[in-house]
Write a protein that holds these residues in place. Structure first.
Motif, PDB file in Angstrom:
ATOM      1  N   LYS A   1     -13.048 114.976 -16.309  1.00 41.37           N
ATOM      2  CA  LYS A   1     -13.082 114.787 -17.769  1.00 41.37           C
ATOM      3  C   LYS A   1     -14.487 114.447 -18.246  1.00 41.37           C
ATOM      4  CE  LYS A   1      -8.326 113.288 -18.335  1.00 41.37           C
ATOM      5  NZ  LYS A   1      -7.443 112.143 -18.579  1.00 41.37           N
ATOM      6  N   MET A   2     -15.298 113.847 -17.381  1.00 47.30           N
ATOM      7  CA  MET A   2     -16.648 113.425 -17.767  1.00 47.30           C
ATOM      8  C   MET A   2     -17.603 114.617 -17.890  1.00 47.30           C
ATOM      9  SD  MET A   2     -16.967 109.952 -15.467  1.00 47.30           S
ATOM     10  CE  MET A   2     -18.741 109.993 -15.570  1.00 47.30           C
TER      11      MET A   2
ATOM     12  N   ASP B   1      -6.717 110.512  -8.977  1.00 43.88           N
ATOM     13  CA  ASP B   1      -7.029 109.841 -10.246  1.00 43.88           C
ATOM     14  C   ASP B   1      -8.539 109.836 -10.496  1.00 43.88           C
ATOM     15  OD1 ASP B   1      -4.326 109.326 -10.654  1.00 43.88           O
ATOM     16  OD2 ASP B   1      -4.455 107.219 -10.025  1.00 43.88           O
ATOM     17  N   GLU B   2      -9.311 109.547  -9.451  1.00 45.30           N
ATOM     18  CA  GLU B   2     -10.768 109.527  -9.585  1.00 45.30           C
ATOM     19  C   GLU B   2     -11.302 110.935  -9.841  1.00 45.30           C
ATOM     20  OE1 GLU B   2     -14.710 108.151  -9.774  1.00 45.30           O
ATOM     21  OE2 GLU B   2     -12.766 107.196 -10.114  1.00 45.30           O
ATOM     22  N   TYR B   3     -10.752 111.926  -9.177  1.00 46.42           N
ATOM     23  CA  TYR B   3     -11.152 113.320  -9.405  1.00 46.42           C
ATOM     24  C   TYR B   3     -10.944 113.687 -10.874  1.00 46.42           C
ATOM     25  CZ  TYR B   3     -10.336 118.369  -9.649  1.00 46.42           C
ATOM     26  OH  TYR B   3     -10.332 119.684 -10.022  1.00 46.42           O
ATOM     27  N   ARG B   4      -9.763 113.393 -11.402  1.00 47.48           N
ATOM     28  CA  ARG B   4      -9.479 113.748 -12.799  1.00 47.48           C
ATOM     29  C   ARG B   4     -10.379 112.988 -13.760  1.00 47.48           C
ATOM     30  NH1 ARG B   4      -4.500 113.727 -10.582  1.00 47.48           N
ATOM     31  NH2 ARG B   4      -4.017 111.656 -11.370  1.00 47.48           N
ATOM     32  N   ARG B   5     -10.687 111.743 -13.450  1.00 46.93           N
ATOM     33  CA  ARG B   5     -11.607 110.963 -14.279  1.00 46.93           C
ATOM     34  C   ARG B   5     -12.974 111.628 -14.320  1.00 46.93           C
ATOM     35  NH1 ARG B   5     -15.603 107.520 -14.277  1.00 46.93           N
ATOM     36  NH2 ARG B   5     -15.867 107.471 -12.027  1.00 46.93           N
ATOM     37  N   ARG B   6     -13.466 112.026 -13.156  1.00 47.68           N
ATOM     38  CA  ARG B   6     -14.791 112.662 -13.095  1.00 47.68           C
ATOM     39  C   ARG B   6     -14.773 114.052 -13.733  1.00 47.68           C
ATOM     40  NH1 ARG B   6     -18.084 110.739  -7.880  1.00 47.68           N
ATOM     41  NH2 ARG B   6     -17.292 108.592  -7.767  1.00 47.68           N
TER      42      ARG B   6
END
Length: 172
Positions: A170-171, A163-168
């Motif tokens: 997208k940034m 989840d954190e990987y995908r969040r980063r």
């Protein structure tokens, strides 16, 4: 002495997975997490870290996803119980982290984290984010995907990291 497996590192990586050492099966195949009992590749896909299930031989494709691979013991292979403290190339890993500056280094076992930190095998380690950083690089500890560690298997920390990987991702 030659590396058992090549590092898969570059600038701009979001996460680098760091194991303890290549297994004998991985060394024989020249590919990370090649033992069929290892859940690494299926977990990457199940947690949506990869869009499709990669095979061990495709390990270099992870760079396209801003994911890297390395091991703490680069010139030794085998199970954790076979490794010696001298096999843990802590300074080399530190140099690689400082050079490439990945956002996250995710250790794929508590043993790998203990080796990196120089901790005794009896010292408690929690899964998830660690308080330590190296520059801007954060550290995360995952349950081992090895078949030998199946009794400790839990996908929750893997899913949280994904989840954190995908969040980063997208940034950027």
């Amino acid at each position: 002495m030659n590396d058992v497996l090549p590092d898969v590192l570059d600038h701009g990586l979001i996460v680098v997975f760091c194991g303890t050492a290549a297994s004998a099966v991985s060394a024989r195949h020249g590919a990370y997490y090649a033992n069929p009992t290892n859940a690494f590749w299926t977990t990457l896909h199940a947690t949506r870290l990869t869009p499709r299930r990669l095979n061990p031989g495709n390990f270099r494709e992870l760079l396209d996803l801003r994911i890297g691979l390395t091991d703490l013991a680069k010139t030794s292979m085998g199970s954790d119980r076979c490794l010696q403290p001298r096999d843990m190339l802590r300074e080399r890993l530190g140099r690689s982290i400082r050079l490439y500056q990945p956002q996250i280094v995710a250790f794929t076992s508590k043993a790998a984290w203990r080796g990196w930190q120089g901790l005794a095998s009896a010292e408690a380690v929690a899964y998830g984010w660690q308080a330590e950083t190296l520059g801007e690089t954060a550290f995360y500890v995952l349950p081992s995907p090895s078949g030998a560690a199946r009794g400790y298997w839990d996908t929750v920390p893997w899913r949280a990291l994904a989840d954190e990987y995908r969040r980063r991702l997208k940034m950027t």
